[in-house]
Write a protein that holds these residues in place. Structure first.
Motif, mmCIF file in Angstrom:
data_model
loop_
_atom_site.group_PDB
_atom_site.id
_atom_site.type_symbol
_atom_site.label_atom_id
_atom_site.label_comp_id
_atom_site.label_asym_id
_atom_site.label_seq_id
_atom_site.Cartn_x
_atom_site.Cartn_y
_atom_site.Cartn_z
ATOM 1 N N ASP A 1 0.880 -1.155 -0.047
ATOM 2 C CA ASP A 1 0.027 -0.078 -0.049
ATOM 3 C C ASP A 1 0.735 1.205 0.154
ATOM 4 O O ASP A 1 0.706 2.388 -0.635
ATOM 5 C CB ASP A 1 -0.909 0.115 1.289
ATOM 6 N N THR A 2 2.126 1.377 0.772
ATOM 7 C CA THR A 2 2.848 2.392 0.841
ATOM 8 C C THR A 2 3.581 2.619 -0.411
ATOM 9 O O THR A 2 3.665 3.867 -0.900
ATOM 10 C CB THR A 2 3.819 2.161 2.102
ATOM 11 N N LEU A 3 3.881 1.556 -1.118
ATOM 12 C CA LEU A 3 4.655 1.807 -2.444
ATOM 13 C C LEU A 3 3.661 2.183 -3.734
ATOM 14 O O LEU A 3 3.856 2.917 -4.330
ATOM 15 C CB LEU A 3 5.152 0.207 -2.919
ATOM 16 N N GLU A 4 2.388 1.695 -3.420
ATOM 17 C CA GLU A 4 1.250 2.394 -4.606
ATOM 18 C C GLU A 4 0.731 3.607 -4.348
ATOM 19 O O GLU A 4 0.745 4.412 -5.071
ATOM 20 C CB GLU A 4 -0.035 1.268 -4.287
ATOM 21 N N SER A 5 1.012 4.155 -2.756
ATOM 22 C CA SER A 5 0.790 5.360 -2.804
ATOM 23 C C SER A 5 1.807 6.406 -3.124
ATOM 24 O O SER A 5 1.598 7.549 -3.656
ATOM 25 C CB SER A 5 0.578 5.655 -1.216
ATOM 26 N N SER A 6 3.046 5.710 -2.976
ATOM 27 C CA SER A 6 4.394 6.564 -3.464
ATOM 28 C C SER A 6 4.357 6.630 -4.867
ATOM 29 O O SER A 6 4.666 7.681 -5.449
ATOM 30 C CB SER A 6 5.638 5.907 -2.885
ATOM 31 N N ALA A 7 3.748 5.607 -5.551
ATOM 32 C CA ALA A 7 3.891 5.633 -7.100
ATOM 33 C C ALA A 7 2.885 6.597 -7.563
ATOM 34 O O ALA A 7 3.212 7.539 -8.644
ATOM 35 C CB ALA A 7 3.381 4.323 -7.370
ATOM 36 N N TYR A 8 1.691 6.762 -6.903
ATOM 37 C CA TYR A 8 0.832 7.892 -7.417
ATOM 38 C C TYR A 8 1.455 9.429 -7.252
ATOM 39 O O TYR A 8 1.509 10.113 -8.061
ATOM 40 C CB TYR A 8 -0.453 7.657 -6.565
ATOM 41 N N ARG A 9 2.048 9.449 -5.994
ATOM 42 C CA ARG A 9 2.813 10.847 -5.797
ATOM 43 C C ARG A 9 3.758 11.041 -6.997
ATOM 44 O O ARG A 9 3.985 12.054 -7.018
ATOM 45 C CB ARG A 9 3.271 10.770 -4.229
ATOM 46 N N LEU A 10 4.569 10.085 -7.006
ATOM 47 C CA LEU A 10 5.696 10.094 -8.094
ATOM 48 C C LEU A 10 4.984 10.463 -9.350
ATOM 49 O O LEU A 10 5.658 11.331 -10.010
ATOM 50 C CB LEU A 10 6.282 8.878 -8.310
ATOM 51 N N LEU A 11 3.943 9.988 -9.845
ATOM 52 C CA LEU A 11 3.337 10.358 -11.115
ATOM 53 C C LEU A 11 2.842 11.867 -11.041
ATOM 54 O O LEU A 11 3.214 12.462 -12.120
ATOM 55 C CB LEU A 11 2.041 9.337 -11.471
ATOM 56 N N ALA A 12 2.118 12.193 -10.098
ATOM 57 C CA ALA A 12 1.836 13.555 -9.949
ATOM 58 C C ALA A 12 2.903 14.535 -10.009
ATOM 59 O O ALA A 12 2.922 15.559 -10.570
ATOM 60 C CB ALA A 12 1.109 13.830 -8.715
ATOM 61 N N TRP A 13 4.195 13.954 -9.529
ATOM 62 C CA TRP A 13 5.296 14.905 -9.631
ATOM 63 C C TRP A 13 5.788 14.850 -11.106
ATOM 64 O O TRP A 13 6.600 15.804 -11.476
ATOM 65 C CB TRP A 13 6.232 14.294 -8.432
ATOM 66 N N ALA A 14 6.249 13.619 -11.579
ATOM 67 C CA ALA A 14 6.894 13.749 -12.888
ATOM 68 C C ALA A 14 6.073 13.705 -14.169
ATOM 69 O O ALA A 14 6.721 14.122 -14.945
ATOM 70 C CB ALA A 14 7.421 12.216 -13.007
ATOM 71 N N HIS A 15 4.720 13.441 -14.053
ATOM 72 C CA HIS A 15 3.902 13.755 -15.122
ATOM 73 C C HIS A 15 2.557 14.449 -14.525
ATOM 74 O O HIS A 15 1.548 13.830 -14.831
ATOM 75 C CB HIS A 15 3.413 12.317 -15.646
ATOM 76 N N PRO A 16 2.866 15.793 -14.245
ATOM 77 C CA PRO A 16 1.657 16.315 -13.581
ATOM 78 C C PRO A 16 0.532 16.761 -14.888
ATOM 79 O O PRO A 16 -0.521 16.946 -14.395
ATOM 80 C CB PRO A 16 1.857 17.487 -13.119
ATOM 81 N N SER A 17 0.988 16.871 -16.287
ATOM 82 C CA SER A 17 0.249 17.142 -17.133
ATOM 83 C C SER A 17 -0.932 15.997 -17.450
ATOM 84 O O SER A 17 -1.659 16.120 -18.516
ATOM 85 C CB SER A 17 0.851 17.968 -18.231
ATOM 86 N N ALA A 18 -0.582 14.732 -17.396
ATOM 87 C CA ALA A 18 -1.020 13.505 -17.841
ATOM 88 C C ALA A 18 -2.625 13.384 -17.233
ATOM 89 O O ALA A 18 -2.677 13.726 -16.225
ATOM 90 C CB ALA A 18 -0.343 12.302 -17.169
ATOM 91 N N GLU A 19 -3.297 13.183 -18.233
ATOM 92 C CA GLU A 19 -4.899 13.097 -17.960
ATOM 93 C C GLU A 19 -5.272 12.247 -16.920
ATOM 94 O O GLU A 19 -6.297 12.181 -16.296
ATOM 95 C CB GLU A 19 -5.758 12.927 -18.929
ATOM 96 N N SER A 20 -4.413 11.061 -16.809
ATOM 97 C CA SER A 20 -4.871 9.723 -15.925
ATOM 98 C C SER A 20 -3.562 9.163 -15.422
ATOM 99 O O SER A 20 -2.567 9.306 -16.106
ATOM 100 C CB SER A 20 -5.483 8.799 -16.815
ATOM 101 N N HIS A 21 -3.592 8.838 -14.337
ATOM 102 C CA HIS A 21 -2.522 8.144 -13.538
ATOM 103 C C HIS A 21 -3.132 6.905 -12.869
ATOM 104 O O HIS A 21 -4.098 6.872 -12.359
ATOM 105 C CB HIS A 21 -2.075 8.908 -12.487
ATOM 106 N N SER A 22 -2.088 5.847 -13.120
ATOM 107 C CA SER A 22 -2.536 4.368 -12.607
ATOM 108 C C SER A 22 -1.018 3.668 -12.156
ATOM 109 O O SER A 22 -0.285 4.025 -12.592
ATOM 110 C CB SER A 22 -3.069 3.723 -13.810
ATOM 111 N N VAL A 23 -1.403 2.737 -11.180
ATOM 112 C CA VAL A 23 -0.305 1.873 -10.683
ATOM 113 C C VAL A 23 -0.891 0.407 -10.807
ATOM 114 O O VAL A 23 -1.940 0.264 -10.687
ATOM 115 C CB VAL A 23 -0.321 2.364 -9.504
ATOM 116 N N GLU A 24 -0.016 -0.182 -11.449
ATOM 117 C CA GLU A 24 -0.174 -1.624 -11.858
ATOM 118 C C GLU A 24 0.904 -2.471 -11.011
ATOM 119 O O GLU A 24 2.205 -2.113 -10.921
ATOM 120 C CB GLU A 24 -0.129 -1.890 -13.163
ATOM 121 N N VAL A 25 0.617 -3.621 -10.405
ATOM 122 C CA VAL A 25 1.537 -4.578 -9.528
ATOM 123 C C VAL A 25 1.443 -5.751 -10.508
ATOM 124 O O VAL A 25 0.108 -6.489 -10.477
ATOM 125 C CB VAL A 25 1.175 -4.738 -8.166
#
Length: 371
Positions: free
Chosen positions: A341-365
């Motif tokens: 759960d911590t890794l997935e949450s971090s991944a969403y924060r990473l996407l918001a930081w690295a790709h803020p203009s993307a219309e959608s963010h997703s995390v897959e394990v």
């Protein structure tokens, strides 16, 4: 008799010094110096390294440091590009120069082409050319080839890179910018030449501060040079010594932090080429030999990794299209739900930081395959 430090104790000491037990409030510049530089073969890994280590790190903080010459990109340890402060660039390049001297003729691609040439003359000519204006590798090679007809331009550039302290100047390394590396010498870019009397002892102490406790072999693996055993012996009266579980002698600064081995270690996303997996001869304090063979590819690429309880347990990568960006996490083994759960949450924060203009963010394990 020296105390023995367990693998977990070494892991926690490394995590503490690498700002991975808790995020730091250091500035980006303070962190670059504290960490003894950042691995920087590619432009973006230093940004990911600071994102996972610092509170609220923004890309422009590091980009501005490159633009105002507070940090530089230069080939240093292990023959690879690092992002360091100017003072470290000037102090350390002469110490690792033997590595580059060996590479001149030792390179199987370029060695035969430049055998018998006056390498110092090539370097002097390249220095003069770069003093007139910054040049890319292709441009520098083309100019050098005018003086050494019949010699491959890339081989002439190989000599120049090895024998001169070349800085990759902006926009190379600036977040969001692209383009091939363009070079100047430290003299032209920083207005200073490498130290005439460098101190291997000071460099060894900086390594211990950022990565210790560590063996001489670890320090040599980090620097890419030999004979650091002589340096360690000169420093021995100032250092503490330990043994690892295999009986290897380890050196450390007396007052450096060595946390309790039971100190909790939060799950983390480490960026590509993170130095924690590259800076030791014995890397098992952070990654098993089996996992290392998957994380570090045969052509030298180093994947972004996941830390669980302080050790590498898988890798991650970003997949980005025009309108969507995702992080794919690939564990090598079962991960406790709380850590996942911590890794997935971090991944969403990473996407918001690295790709803020993307219309959608997703995390897959997905399940990892070690074959």
């Amino acid at each position: 008799m020296s105390d023995t430090l367990s693998r977990r104790a070494l892991n926690r000491a490394m995590l503490d010094r690498q700002l991975l037990l808790r995020r730091s409030k250091m500035t980006a510049l303070e962190a670059v110096e504290h960490l003894a530089g950042l691995q920087a073969q590619a432009p973006n890994p230093p940004y990911f390294a600071l994102w996972t280590r610092l509170h609220g790190f923004r890309q422009e903080e590091l980009a501005n440091l490159l633009l105002d010459k507070s940090v530089v990109r230069i080939a240093l340890m292990r023959g690879t590009v690092h992002l360091v402060t100017p003072s470290d660039a000037l102090a350390w390049r002469p110490i690792v120069q033997p590595l580059y001297d060996r590479s001149v003729l030792g390179n199987t691609q370029h060695g035969p082409d430049i055998k018998g040439l006056d390498h110092q003359e090539i370097a002097r000519t390249a220095r003069k050319l770069l003093g007139e204006r910054p040049l890319s590798s292709a441009s520098l090679g083309a100019e050098l080839a005018k003086h050494w007809e019949g010699v491959a331009p890339s081989s002439l550039v190989h000599v120049a890179r090895a024998l001169l302290p070349l800085v990759q100047i902006p926009p190379r390394g600036v977040w969001g910018k692209s383009g091939q590396p363009t070079y100047q010498t430290t003299g032209d870019w920083l207005g200073a030449e490498p130290d005439a009397a460098p101190s291997p002892e000071a460099m060894f102490l900086r390594y211990l501060a950022a990565f210790g406790p560590a063996s001489v072999q670890d320090a040599q693996a980090w620097a890419g040079i030999t004979k650091l055993g002589e340096v360690a012996e000169r420093l021995r009266p100032r250092l503490r010594t330990f043994r690892d579980e295999n009986g290897r002698e380890l050196f450390d600064l007396p007052e450096a932090p060595r946390p309790d081995p039971d100190t909790p270690a939060p799950a983390r996303l480490l960026g590509p080429f993170d130095q924690t997996v590259l800076s030791y001869a014995d890397r098992t304090r952070v990654i098993s030999d089996e996992y290392r063979k998957v994380v570090i590819t045969q052509n030298g690429l180093v994947k972004g990794t996941i830390l669980v309880s302080g050790f590498v347990k898988g890798f991650w990568e970003i997949k980005a299209a025009k309108k969507a960006a995702s992080v794919v996490i690939t564990p090598f083994e079962r991960i406790p739900k709380r850590d996942l759960d911590t890794l997935e949450s971090s991944a969403y924060r990473l996407l918001a930081w690295a790709h803020p203009s993307a219309e959608s963010h997703s995390v897959e394990v997905v399940a990892g395959n070690l074959d």
